[in-house]
Design an enzyme around this catalytic site. Sequence first.
Site, mmCIF file in Angstrom:
data_model
loop_
_atom_site.group_PDB
_atom_site.id
_atom_site.type_symbol
_atom_site.label_atom_id
_atom_site.label_comp_id
_atom_site.label_asym_id
_atom_site.label_seq_id
_atom_site.Cartn_x
_atom_site.Cartn_y
_atom_site.Cartn_z
ATOM 1 N N CYS A 34 1.045 -1.665 0.305
ATOM 2 C CA CYS A 34 -0.367 -0.204 -0.319
ATOM 3 C C CYS A 34 0.890 1.168 0.087
ATOM 4 C CB CYS A 34 -0.541 0.082 1.444
ATOM 5 S SG CYS A 34 0.077 0.229 2.895
ATOM 6 N N GLN A 35 1.471 1.424 0.151
ATOM 7 C CA GLN A 35 2.667 2.625 0.233
ATOM 8 C C GLN A 35 2.365 3.534 -0.930
ATOM 9 O OE1 GLN A 35 4.096 -1.339 0.328
ATOM 10 N NE2 GLN A 35 5.516 -0.480 1.943
#
Length: 352
Positions: free
Chosen positions: A80-81
């Site tokens: 999810c960065q």
Amino acid sequence: MKAIDFFCGAGGLTRGLLDAGIGVVAGFDWDERCRSTYEHNNLGVRFIQADVRGIGPKDLRVNCRLRRFNDVLFAGCAPCQPFSSQRKGNEQRHDATLLGEFGRLVDAALPGYVLIENVPGIAKVRGFSTFQRFLRMLDANGYRYVYDILDAKHYGVPQNRRRLVLLAARQQEPSLPKSRYGNQLRPVRTVRQAISHFPAITAGECHPKVPNHVAASITELNLERLHITPHDGGDRRSWPERLRLECHKGNYKGHTDVYGRMSWDSPAPALTGRCHSISNGRYGHPEQDRAISLREAAAIQSFPDRYVFFGPNKHVAMQIGNAVPVRLSEQLGKHILELWGNGHQSRANGRR
């Protein structure tokens, strides 16, 4: 019911689904370093090292020994960065495309159920975003779906961790599980409940008998800072001027979490892949002069104490911080099983 865990990492989602009663047949991840942790703690489930961008339905049938996907859950908790509020800078990351690649697999295989978990920011991107394309793919294939922001603390996890959760189904109208903790329900679980039973250790020490109960080393200066930080929720605002970081001097009021201590009787802040470092968040132990240990971080992510992590400490911290909390995973799994059972019953009644 069976499931395939994509982007499985150390296996937080897999462990929760197994505990719920769902038969996870395989976990896919590109990072070979997660294999030992995953397979040691989830016996009988295969870890398959693969880049999701290079696999298709045929690969899934062969590797997972499945002929059809009608009653299979595809769980895709992509990295999810790119959408996280923790992200720094404007760099483009290849993992921004991974949700799209997961959507490609769903589009080709048409599993009965689809689950994604990600940071809330993934749904806030304007325009024809990866998330919006994913929703359109679901629409085009006749899926019905629901998504919302769930906080893990409402499902028995001792941590404030807000995540977008989406559940889609082809044969019925899905829903998300209701909160079980907080508000007028049972009290939320706390840091004290999660970690107070672990023996005391010092910064840089590894306990000889408790797996992964190791605390990162810290400099003498940071040890002095932490020693002055009040127990049970204190932070850098109590430091004298001589101990303050240059970027925090003057009237600077932001980022009070870094170098701060957790509070005993509240849920922990959201853990990240750097949850063993006091300079990366409020990851100080409530009273001992150190950061929380890897074992304590795992407990805050609701991994059972018997869950052993393998690898260098820095990578183990990533395994823990990036995982879907086990208790949240279990509640999602139980809810999906209930929906699946109700769907089978409804179809059976319809054939009478």
